[in-house]
Design a protein around this motif. Structure first.
Motif, PDB file in Angstrom:
ATOM      1  N   ILE A   1       0.847  -1.197   0.000  1.00 15.41           N
ATOM      2  CA  ILE A   1       0.000   0.000   0.000  1.00 15.41           C
ATOM      3  C   ILE A   1       0.884   1.249   0.000  1.00 15.41           C
ATOM      4  N   ALA A   2       1.897   1.268   0.860  1.00 16.26           N
ATOM      5  CA  ALA A   2       2.792   2.424   0.930  1.00 16.26           C
ATOM      6  C   ALA A   2       3.490   2.669  -0.408  1.00 16.26           C
ATOM      7  N   VAL A   3       3.996   1.616  -1.013  1.00 18.15           N
ATOM      8  CA  VAL A   3       4.661   1.750  -2.314  1.00 18.15           C
ATOM      9  C   VAL A   3       3.656   2.216  -3.369  1.00 18.15           C
ATOM     10  N   GLY A   4       2.431   1.676  -3.301  1.00 15.15           N
ATOM     11  CA  GLY A   4       1.389   2.067  -4.252  1.00 15.15           C
ATOM     12  C   GLY A   4       0.994   3.528  -4.140  1.00 15.15           C
ATOM     13  N   VAL A   5       1.163   4.129  -2.984  1.00 21.55           N
ATOM     14  CA  VAL A   5       0.879   5.550  -2.801  1.00 21.55           C
ATOM     15  C   VAL A   5       2.099   6.389  -3.183  1.00 21.55           C
ATOM     16  N   ILE A   6       3.294   5.913  -2.874  1.00 24.88           N
ATOM     17  CA  ILE A   6       4.517   6.678  -3.144  1.00 24.88           C
ATOM     18  C   ILE A   6       4.831   6.760  -4.638  1.00 24.88           C
ATOM     19  N   ILE A   7       4.624   5.688  -5.385  1.00 28.72           N
ATOM     20  CA  ILE A   7       4.992   5.668  -6.804  1.00 28.72           C
ATOM     21  C   ILE A   7       4.355   6.816  -7.586  1.00 28.72           C
ATOM     22  N   PRO A   8       3.031   7.031  -7.522  1.00 25.08           N
ATOM     23  CA  PRO A   8       2.478   8.123  -8.334  1.00 25.08           C
ATOM     24  C   PRO A   8       2.895   9.515  -7.865  1.00 25.08           C
ATOM     25  N   ILE A   9       3.341   9.624  -6.619  1.00 25.72           N
ATOM     26  CA  ILE A   9       3.799  10.918  -6.120  1.00 25.72           C
ATOM     27  C   ILE A   9       5.251  11.160  -6.521  1.00 25.72           C
ATOM     28  N   ALA A  10       6.100  10.142  -6.401  1.00 19.55           N
ATOM     29  CA  ALA A  10       7.527  10.308  -6.642  1.00 19.55           C
ATOM     30  C   ALA A  10       7.938  10.145  -8.101  1.00 19.55           C
ATOM     31  N   MET A  11       7.336   9.205  -8.825  1.00 17.45           N
ATOM     32  CA  MET A  11       7.793   8.907 -10.184  1.00 17.45           C
ATOM     33  C   MET A  11       7.648  10.060 -11.168  1.00 17.45           C
ATOM     34  N   PRO A  12       6.645  10.942 -11.045  1.00 21.18           N
ATOM     35  CA  PRO A  12       6.575  12.055 -11.998  1.00 21.18           C
ATOM     36  C   PRO A  12       7.800  12.964 -11.966  1.00 21.18           C
ATOM     37  N   MET A  13       8.601  12.875 -10.916  1.00 21.21           N
ATOM     38  CA  MET A  13       9.833  13.655 -10.851  1.00 21.21           C
ATOM     39  C   MET A  13      10.874  13.127 -11.829  1.00 21.21           C
ATOM     40  N   PHE A  14      10.640  11.936 -12.356  1.00 19.52           N
ATOM     41  CA  PHE A  14      11.559  11.295 -13.282  1.00 19.52           C
ATOM     42  C   PHE A  14      10.831  11.105 -14.617  1.00 19.52           C
ATOM     43  N   PRO A  15      10.923  12.100 -15.525  1.00 22.17           N
ATOM     44  CA  PRO A  15      10.108  12.113 -16.736  1.00 22.17           C
ATOM     45  C   PRO A  15      10.041  10.826 -17.556  1.00 22.17           C
ATOM     46  N   PRO A  16      11.082  10.031 -17.696  1.00 22.86           N
ATOM     47  CA  PRO A  16      10.889   8.846 -18.535  1.00 22.86           C
ATOM     48  C   PRO A  16       9.884   7.850 -17.950  1.00 22.86           C
ATOM     49  N   PHE A  17       9.554   7.987 -16.675  1.00 20.48           N
ATOM     50  CA  PHE A  17       8.658   7.039 -16.031  1.00 20.48           C
ATOM     51  C   PHE A  17       7.195   7.491 -16.053  1.00 20.48           C
ATOM     52  N   ARG A  18       6.942   8.670 -16.622  1.00 18.42           N
ATOM     53  CA  ARG A  18       5.568   9.165 -16.685  1.00 18.42           C
ATOM     54  C   ARG A  18       5.302   9.736 -18.074  1.00 18.42           C
ATOM     55  N   ILE A  19       4.192   9.301 -18.650  1.00 12.72           N
ATOM     56  CA  ILE A  19       3.776   9.791 -19.957  1.00 12.72           C
ATOM     57  C   ILE A  19       2.435  10.481 -19.767  1.00 12.72           C
ATOM     58  N   VAL A  20       2.325  11.695 -20.268  1.00  9.09           N
ATOM     59  CA  VAL A  20       1.074  12.439 -20.162  1.00  9.09           C
ATOM     60  C   VAL A  20       0.585  12.761 -21.568  1.00  9.09           C
ATOM     61  N   ILE A  21      -0.602  12.253 -21.889  1.00 12.02           N
ATOM     62  CA  ILE A  21      -1.304  12.586 -23.121  1.00 12.02           C
ATOM     63  C   ILE A  21      -2.690  13.013 -22.659  1.00 12.02           C
ATOM     64  N   PRO A  22      -2.860  14.319 -22.419  1.00 17.24           N
ATOM     65  CA  PRO A  22      -4.117  14.763 -21.814  1.00 17.24           C
ATOM     66  C   PRO A  22      -5.337  14.203 -22.545  1.00 17.24           C
ATOM     67  N   PRO A  23      -6.313  13.740 -21.791  1.00 20.10           N
ATOM     68  CA  PRO A  23      -6.495  13.837 -20.345  1.00 20.10           C
ATOM     69  C   PRO A  23      -5.903  12.652 -19.596  1.00 20.10           C
ATOM     70  N   ALA A  24      -5.126  11.826 -20.245  1.00 14.49           N
ATOM     71  CA  ALA A  24      -4.603  10.622 -19.610  1.00 14.49           C
ATOM     72  C   ALA A  24      -3.168  10.838 -19.148  1.00 14.49           C
ATOM     73  N   SER A  25      -2.801  10.103 -18.117  1.00 16.28           N
ATOM     74  CA  SER A  25      -1.401  10.056 -17.701  1.00 16.28           C
ATOM     75  C   SER A  25      -1.099   8.625 -17.277  1.00 16.28           C
ATOM     76  N   TYR A  26       0.112   8.203 -17.537  1.00 17.62           N
ATOM     77  CA  TYR A  26       0.526   6.836 -17.243  1.00 17.62           C
ATOM     78  C   TYR A  26       1.861   6.901 -16.507  1.00 17.62           C
ATOM     79  N   THR A  27       1.886   6.354 -15.298  1.00 20.48           N
ATOM     80  CA  THR A  27       3.103   6.336 -14.500  1.00 20.48           C
ATOM     81  C   THR A  27       3.589   4.891 -14.408  1.00 20.48           C
ATOM     82  N   LEU A  28       4.774   4.643 -14.931  1.00 18.95           N
ATOM     83  CA  LEU A  28       5.341   3.298 -14.941  1.00 18.95           C
ATOM     84  C   LEU A  28       5.434   2.748 -13.524  1.00 18.95           C
ATOM     85  N   GLY A  29       4.948   1.546 -13.338  1.00 21.62           N
ATOM     86  CA  GLY A  29       5.080   0.851 -12.062  1.00 21.62           C
ATOM     87  C   GLY A  29       3.957   1.061 -11.076  1.00 21.62           C
TER      88      GLY A  29
END
Length: 178
Positions: free
Chosen positions: A19-47
């Motif tokens: 649960i903790a990892v599942g909450v941290i990933i979407p908060i922390a991963m956007p700081m690392f652009p290759p791990f997040r793709i945004v095609i409005p209105p959608a966004s995809y965060t790896l992992g």
């Protein structure tokens, strides 16, 4: 395997960590652009689905707990309601998937077929979860549903397949404990 207090505590600890990892990933991963793709209105965060997929291999109760925990985490972290609803929609693939996994021992091609079925349910339910929010002005006239199914639905299917493979790689060395 007989349930002992020690194994129950271990399982609860693993679920809490997922649960903790599942909450941290979407908060922390956007700081690392290759791990997040945004095609409005959608966004995809790896992992971001990895904790739920790993929980599915533990038990149906674990899958439900991690799905609810990550959804509440998204809400408390201030994510927009459409993203919270997408997280909540994961219950529609995590619980049935976990029930099926608890009755089988999938490997190889059958596991990949299972992953595809989960991904299709995942994509459809995420698209349905946000349809109300994105119908209207965000898309060219009369094309809202097509865009939602394409960007949210198909995008979620591809994202799900990738995250499932990553979770399977991570899960293998953890099999002793889960």
């Amino acid at each position: 395997m007989k349930k002992t207090a020690k194994s129950t505590i271990l399982q609860l600890t693993i679920i809490g960590l997922l649960i903790a990892v599942g909450v941290i990933i979407p908060i922390a991963m956007p700081m690392f652009p290759p791990f997040r793709i945004v095609i409005p209105p959608a966004s995809y965060t790896l992992g971001v689905h990895i904790p739920i997929f790993i929980a599915m291999f533990i038990s149906p109760k674990a899958a439900v707990a991690v799905t609810i925990g990550t959804t509440v985490g998204f809400f408390l972290a201030g994510f927009p309601i459409p993203i919270v609803l997408r997280a909540a929609s994961h219950i529609f693939f995590s619980l049935p998937g976990a029930i099926y996994l608890s009755k089988t021992n999938l490997t190889g091609i059958p596991l990949r077929i299972f992953s595809l079925v989960v991904a299709l349910v995942h994509g459809l339910t995420e698209a349905l979860a946000v349809t109300f929010f994105f119908m209207g002005t965000a898309f060219p006239e009369g094309q809202g549903l097509l865009w939602i199914l394409g960007f949210i639905g198909l995008g979620s299917v591809l994202h799900s397949l990738l995250d499932f493979e990553l979770s399977n790689i991570i899960r293998r060395p953890l099999r002793r404990w889960i």
